[in-house]
Write an enzyme that holds these catalytic residues in place. Structure first.
Site, PDB file in Angstrom:
ATOM      1  N   TYR A  63      19.914   5.900  -5.829  1.00 13.21           N
ATOM      2  CA  TYR A  63      20.383   7.230  -5.410  1.00 13.21           C
ATOM      3  C   TYR A  63      20.196   8.178  -6.592  1.00 13.21           C
ATOM      4  CZ  TYR A  63      22.678   4.724  -1.551  1.00 13.21           C
ATOM      5  OH  TYR A  63      22.951   3.928  -0.461  1.00 13.21           O
ATOM      6  N   PRO A 214      28.304   5.978   8.878  1.00 11.80           N
ATOM      7  CA  PRO A 214      29.464   5.907   9.778  1.00 11.80           C
ATOM      8  C   PRO A 214      29.697   7.211  10.551  1.00 11.80           C
ATOM      9  CG  PRO A 214      30.191   6.127   7.501  1.00 11.80           C
ATOM     10  CD  PRO A 214      28.717   5.867   7.460  1.00 11.80           C
ATOM     11  N   LEU A 215      29.238   8.323   9.958  1.00 14.37           N
ATOM     12  CA  LEU A 215      29.398   9.631  10.625  1.00 14.37           C
ATOM     13  C   LEU A 215      28.105  10.071  11.292  1.00 14.37           C
ATOM     14  CD1 LEU A 215      31.356  11.444   7.754  1.00 14.37           C
ATOM     15  CD2 LEU A 215      32.285  10.476   9.862  1.00 14.37           C
ATOM     16  N   PHE A 218      22.605  11.745   7.772  1.00 12.45           N
ATOM     17  CA  PHE A 218      22.248  13.086   7.268  1.00 12.45           C
ATOM     18  C   PHE A 218      22.511  14.179   8.301  1.00 12.45           C
ATOM     19  CE2 PHE A 218      19.768  10.128   4.705  1.00 12.45           C
ATOM     20  CZ  PHE A 218      20.090  10.568   3.444  1.00 12.45           C
ATOM     21  N   THR A 219      22.419  13.827   9.585  1.00 12.53           N
ATOM     22  CA  THR A 219      22.812  14.775  10.625  1.00 12.53           C
ATOM     23  C   THR A 219      24.023  14.177  11.339  1.00 12.53           C
ATOM     24  OG1 THR A 219      20.476  15.246  10.915  1.00 12.53           O
ATOM     25  CG2 THR A 219      21.957  16.102  12.601  1.00 12.53           C
ATOM     26  N   PRO A 220      25.231  14.566  10.905  1.00 12.89           N
ATOM     27  CA  PRO A 220      26.424  13.935  11.470  1.00 12.89           C
ATOM     28  C   PRO A 220      26.487  14.058  12.997  1.00 12.89           C
ATOM     29  CG  PRO A 220      26.968  15.202   9.517  1.00 12.89           C
ATOM     30  CD  PRO A 220      25.536  15.497   9.826  1.00 12.89           C
ATOM     31  N   LEU A 221      27.189  13.126  13.623  1.00 14.13           N
ATOM     32  CA  LEU A 221      27.294  13.048  15.084  1.00 14.13           C
ATOM     33  C   LEU A 221      27.688  14.377  15.692  1.00 14.13           C
ATOM     34  CD1 LEU A 221      29.482   9.801  15.272  1.00 14.13           C
ATOM     35  CD2 LEU A 221      27.031   9.999  15.744  1.00 14.13           C
TER      36      LEU A 221
END
Ligand SMILES: NC(=O)c1ccc[n+]([C@@H]2O[C@H](COP(=O)([O-])OP(=O)(O)OC[C@H]3O[C@@H](n4cnc5c(N)ncnc54)[C@H](OP(=O)(O)O)[C@@H]3O)[C@@H](O)[C@H]2O)c1
Length: 293
Positions: A63, A214-215, A218-221
């Site tokens: 990273y 988990p969300l 890079f493009t959250p839900l």
């Protein structure tokens, strides 16, 4: 401040960690490459996570590269005794920010030494062998020779515990013939459920399952159903997505990633959010909705 123990604890290597942890990937620059947009905020996010009770941080030397590990060291070294830092090896970054497999014995060994140096420790708490396969999905194939390289470094005392990332159930079983596997980190969330059976199988064996993205990554839900349910609960969609994971299985450990102090606080609050059976049933529609769109 939210009491993170409300979500319970689960064994991870030599420790029992709180099920709500933190993923450091978002602290590097855009595309997980280069320095953070705001160095001081990155340090503040790490310190706030630990001050709030987070005792499990996920990272990697690829990273940045090297950026998040060095930020973790700057913000938190000397580390609190109860902090478990999980890193991963198996890739290197190109000068063009590309992600390239690096899985030869020499490359894996050099990655372990990079992590030791950049985190400033004599032994790494947990190292996941990150199989590259498809980018974010596992694909079958033997991983034994690569895992044996890490098992050898574990015997030398450079690594305390071993895990796997982006793997199939068969690859977990193969690795277990070589050394103990304490955690598996794969792509999984409310709408990405391919690992349902693996989550449960690992739970039966007492092994932590740590979903990445988990969300949603890079493009959250984004989902109307999720937003409607969250509004009804007086919570945010991201909090509901995290609470769903916490209730999905007791061996799930969370490492939501953020570069923002306010998102960090919001995410940690999900440790105290309890969903009713009715809400959990309604959330099944989110998965169906995403498959249609
Ligand atoms: N093993 C692997 O191959 C692998 C792959 C990917 C990730 N990981 C690990 O898993 C961790 C989690 O994955 P991730 O960070 O990629 O994805 P994620 O946790 O699913 O989502 C992170 C994204 O959501 C945003 N976000 C976070 N909290 C939010 C909130 N409350 N409201 C709105 N947006 C929010 C973040 O942006 P902001 O920064 O603006 O908050 C970021 O864009 C990583 O940090 C990394 O340690 C492992």
């Amino acid at each position: 401040m939210t009491d993170l123990t409300k979500a319970g604890l689960y064994p991870l290597g030599g420790a029992k960690v709180k099920r709500m942890g933190y993923g450091a990937m978002q602290l590097a620059g855009p595309g997980v490459f280069g320095p953070p947009k705001d160095h001081d905020t990155a340090l503040a996010v790490l310190r706030a996570a630990v001050a709030a009770g987070v005792d499990h941080i996920d990272t990697s030397d690829f990273y940045g590269p090297h950026v998040t590990n060095r930020l973790i060291r700057e913000a938190l070294h000397p580390y609190p005794a109860e902090l478990t830092i999980v890193t991963k090896v198996g890739a290197v970054r190109g000068a063009d920010a590309s992600w390239n497999p690096a899985q030869s014995p020499a490359e894996l060994t050099s990655a372990v030494h990079d992590n030791l140096r950049n985190l400033g420790v004599d032994a790494l708490d947990v190292v996941n062998l990150r199989i590259t396969g498809d980018i974010h999905e596992p694909s079958e194939g033997s991983i034994g020779a690569r895992f044996a390289v890490l098992a050898d470094l574990q015997r030398q005392g450079l690594i305390k515990h071993l895990g796997l990332s982006n793997v199939t159930a068969a690859q977990v079983a193969e690795a277990q013939q070589i050394a103990e596997v304490v955690c598996v980190q794969n792509h999984y969330n409310l709408v990405h459920r391919e690992d349902d059976a693996l989550v449960d199988e690992l739970g039966r064996q007492g092994i932590a399952y740590v979903p990445f993205f988990p969300l949603g990554g890079f493009t959250p839900l984004q989902s109307e159903t999720l937003s409607r349910i969250a509004a009804k609960l007086g919570a945010t969609p991201m909090q509901v997505a995290l609470a769903w994971l916490l209730q999905r299985a007791p061996n799930i450990l969370l490492i939501p990633g953020t570069s923002s102090l306010s998102h960090l606080r919001e995410n940690l609050e999900a440790a105290a959010l309890v969903l009713t059976d009715e809400t959990i049933a309604a959330l099944e529609n989110v998965s169906a909705e995403q498959k249609v769109t």
